[in-house]
Design an enzyme around this catalytic site. Structure first.
Site, mmCIF file in Angstrom:
data_model
loop_
_atom_site.group_PDB
_atom_site.id
_atom_site.type_symbol
_atom_site.label_atom_id
_atom_site.label_comp_id
_atom_site.label_asym_id
_atom_site.label_seq_id
_atom_site.Cartn_x
_atom_site.Cartn_y
_atom_site.Cartn_z
ATOM 1 N N GLY A 46 0.774 -1.243 0.000
ATOM 2 C CA GLY A 46 0.000 0.000 0.000
ATOM 3 C C GLY A 46 0.801 1.287 0.000
ATOM 4 N N GLU A 101 4.105 3.861 5.979
ATOM 5 C CA GLU A 101 2.842 3.105 5.878
ATOM 6 C C GLU A 101 1.843 3.853 5.005
ATOM 7 O OE1 GLU A 101 1.076 0.719 5.936
ATOM 8 O OE2 GLU A 101 0.884 -0.358 7.803
ATOM 9 N N ASP A 102 0.838 3.138 4.529
ATOM 10 C CA ASP A 102 -0.204 3.803 3.739
ATOM 11 C C ASP A 102 -1.228 4.476 4.650
ATOM 12 O OD1 ASP A 102 -1.244 1.372 4.653
ATOM 13 O OD2 ASP A 102 -2.003 0.722 2.704
ATOM 14 N N ASP A 105 -5.216 2.994 10.759
ATOM 15 C CA ASP A 105 -6.653 3.020 11.016
ATOM 16 C C ASP A 105 -6.857 2.629 12.492
ATOM 17 O OD1 ASP A 105 -9.401 2.955 10.649
ATOM 18 O OD2 ASP A 105 -9.410 1.132 9.458
ATOM 19 N N PHE A 154 -13.759 4.681 3.732
ATOM 20 C CA PHE A 154 -12.834 3.797 3.029
ATOM 21 C C PHE A 154 -12.318 4.493 1.769
ATOM 22 C CE2 PHE A 154 -11.372 0.248 0.471
ATOM 23 C CZ PHE A 154 -10.638 -0.451 1.413
ATOM 24 N N ARG A 167 -4.925 0.845 -7.007
ATOM 25 C CA ARG A 167 -3.675 1.309 -6.399
ATOM 26 C C ARG A 167 -2.972 2.322 -7.294
ATOM 27 N NH1 ARG A 167 -2.301 -1.946 -1.950
ATOM 28 N NH2 ARG A 167 -2.797 -4.157 -2.107
HETATM 29 P P1 5GP Z 1 -5.239 -0.930 10.804
HETATM 30 O O1 5GP Z 1 -4.591 -2.219 11.197
HETATM 31 O O2 5GP Z 1 -4.510 0.299 11.276
HETATM 32 O O3 5GP Z 1 -6.701 -0.893 11.218
HETATM 33 O O4 5GP Z 1 -5.342 -0.895 9.241
HETATM 34 C C1 5GP Z 1 -4.247 -0.774 8.458
HETATM 35 C C2 5GP Z 1 -4.439 -1.418 7.122
HETATM 36 O O5 5GP Z 1 -5.826 -1.581 6.760
HETATM 37 C C3 5GP Z 1 -3.850 -0.523 6.078
HETATM 38 O O6 5GP Z 1 -2.472 -0.778 5.913
HETATM 39 C C4 5GP Z 1 -4.709 -0.828 4.873
HETATM 40 O O7 5GP Z 1 -4.175 -1.938 4.196
HETATM 41 C C5 5GP Z 1 -6.063 -1.180 5.446
HETATM 42 N N1 5GP Z 1 -6.958 -0.012 5.450
HETATM 43 C C6 5GP Z 1 -7.469 0.648 6.522
HETATM 44 N N2 5GP Z 1 -8.265 1.663 6.142
HETATM 45 C C7 5GP Z 1 -8.268 1.628 4.783
HETATM 46 C C8 5GP Z 1 -8.899 2.448 3.777
HETATM 47 O O8 5GP Z 1 -9.629 3.408 4.020
HETATM 48 N N3 5GP Z 1 -8.643 2.089 2.482
HETATM 49 C C9 5GP Z 1 -7.853 1.048 2.123
HETATM 50 N N4 5GP Z 1 -7.687 0.800 0.825
HETATM 51 N N5 5GP Z 1 -7.230 0.273 3.044
HETATM 52 C C10 5GP Z 1 -7.441 0.569 4.353
#
Ligand code: 5GP
Length: 181
Positions: A46, A101-102, A105, A154, A167
């Site tokens: 990402g 990181e991308d 969340d 999202f 992507r």
């Molecule tokens: P976390 O573990 O912090 O909840 O989520 C991190 C991962 O969830 C990110 O690296 C990504 O792959 C995915 N993710 C969380 N929110 C989004 C979003 O709004 N869009 C996309 N495409 N991926 C997300």
């Protein structure tokens, strides 16, 4: 020429806004890590576009390395369970690390990665994330470098996918899941 089309509610962050912010963050990291030879780590897949823009804007000597993580479970929210598909090539003991990181969340994914890194005894580890969604956080993660803070929606584009698509969009948009049904 054809452009990539995606089911979007709206464009959230434009290509120019991303370019401007990546330059600012690169400059900030350059200042913070001058003389420290940081290792800048790309968390694939990402963050790949953001990473390439960040490292191009870092003006102090640095090393680059890559990791590929995969999370188990649902497509549009984090399961928090992550496994390493590709590990770093470099040893990180005593090194200053910036993880790129991308999106942070819930913070579960990056927390897992940070815990794993800390067992390898780096001198320091900081997180640089393209997007931060603090309203959804369930962990005590606070990234040092944040591109943009976003609402609990999202998003896709500029590295971020839905089902491995979108992507390659050069901007970030709010995904319209209704259009995929
Ligand atoms: P976390 O573990 O912090 O909840 O989520 C991190 C991962 O969830 C990110 O690296 C990504 O792959 C995915 N993710 C969380 N929110 C989004 C979003 O709004 N869009 C996309 N495409 N991926 C997300």
């Amino acid at each position: 020429m054809q452009t990539v089309s995606a089911p979007l509610k709206k464009v959230l962050i434009t290509k120019d806004e991303i370019a401007k912010r990546a330059k600012e963050l690169g400059e900030e990291i350059s200042k913070d890590y001058e003389g420290k030879l940081p290792l800048i780590v790309c968390i694939l897949r990402g963050s790949v576009l953001f990473y390439s823009d960040i490292v191009r804007n870092i003006k102090t000597p640095c090393n680059l390395d890559f990791m590929c993580m995969a999370s188990y479970g649902a497509k549009t929210h984090s399961s928090g369970k992550v496994r390493t598909l590709l590990d770093l090539r470099e040893a990180i003991e005593g090194r200053h690390i910036v993880l790129v990181e991308d999106i942070v969340d819930t913070g579960l994914t990056i927390k897992h990665i940070l815990d794993m890194f800390r067992t390898r005894k780096p001198a320091s580890v900081e997180v640089c994330t393209l997007l931060d969604k603090p309203s959804n956080r369930t962990t005590d993660i606070t990234p040092k470098y944040v591109g943009f803070t976003v609402q609990n929606e999202f998003v896709v584009g500029y590295g971020l996918d839905y089902n491995e698509l979108y992507r390659n969009l050069p901007f970030i948009g709010v995904f319209n899941e209704d259009e995929t049904k």
